[in-house]
Design an enzyme around this catalytic site. Sequence first.
Site, PDB file in Angstrom:
ATOM      1  N   HIS A  17       5.349  -4.170 -17.086  1.00  0.00           N
ATOM      2  CA  HIS A  17       6.205  -3.928 -16.291  1.00  0.00           C
ATOM      3  C   HIS A  17       6.711  -2.357 -16.461  1.00  0.00           C
ATOM      4  O   HIS A  17       6.913  -1.499 -15.585  1.00  0.00           O
ATOM      5  CB  HIS A  17       7.752  -4.608 -16.987  1.00  0.00           C
ATOM      6  N   LYS A  41      17.643 -21.183 -16.044  1.00  0.00           N
ATOM      7  CA  LYS A  41      16.325 -20.852 -16.755  1.00  0.00           C
ATOM      8  C   LYS A  41      16.859 -20.589 -18.320  1.00  0.00           C
ATOM      9  O   LYS A  41      17.884 -19.833 -18.395  1.00  0.00           O
ATOM     10  CB  LYS A  41      15.894 -19.602 -16.148  1.00  0.00           C
ATOM     11  N   ARG A  90      -0.937  -8.329 -10.838  1.00  0.00           N
ATOM     12  CA  ARG A  90      -1.866  -8.499 -11.783  1.00  0.00           C
ATOM     13  C   ARG A  90      -3.250  -9.000 -11.436  1.00  0.00           C
ATOM     14  O   ARG A  90      -4.331  -8.792 -12.142  1.00  0.00           O
ATOM     15  CB  ARG A  90      -1.283  -9.304 -13.233  1.00  0.00           C
ATOM     16  N   SER A 127       5.119 -11.791 -19.549  1.00  0.00           N
ATOM     17  CA  SER A 127       6.283 -11.868 -20.627  1.00  0.00           C
ATOM     18  C   SER A 127       6.145 -13.419 -21.056  1.00  0.00           C
ATOM     19  O   SER A 127       6.472 -13.655 -22.515  1.00  0.00           O
ATOM     20  CB  SER A 127       7.507 -11.946 -19.596  1.00  0.00           C
TER      21      SER A 127
END
Length: 152
Positions: A17, A41, A90, A127
């Site tokens: 990030h 979440k 990515r 993450s």
Amino acid sequence: MKRAIFPGSFDPITLGHYDIITRGVTLFDEVIVAIGVNASKKYMFSLEERMAFIRETFKDEPKIKVVSYKGLTVDFCKEIGVDFILRGLRNPADFEFEKAIAHTNRDLAPIETVFLLTAAKTSYIASSIVRDVIRNNGDYTKLVPKSVVVKQ
């Protein structure tokens, strides 16, 4: 003024990030790191902790702001007058996922998505991997900015 938001949950912010944000600042007059709030979440870090990690990381960069928001990202963009969404890629799976979201966003609002490829040295960091390292008492400090501190 060209402004972009970089949306995500940042649970926690990673060096990947960090790479995208610092490179985004060279393209935009302002990058707004926008932490999306999703009530369904389960987060490892509170919203306040995540905001503090990011603010501390970029405390010397006036072109970076940190906010939180609820709802659709494009609605938030319209609300604050931002025309660009910044996203990092990515791998090919990220591209396919992000491409579908970008097309949907463009259908919903006149918002352009700008993709940056992550640096090779951070392309493996996610993450979810960082959270797993933390849960298993591994050395997470190699994966995140110095501001991310886990209270044990």
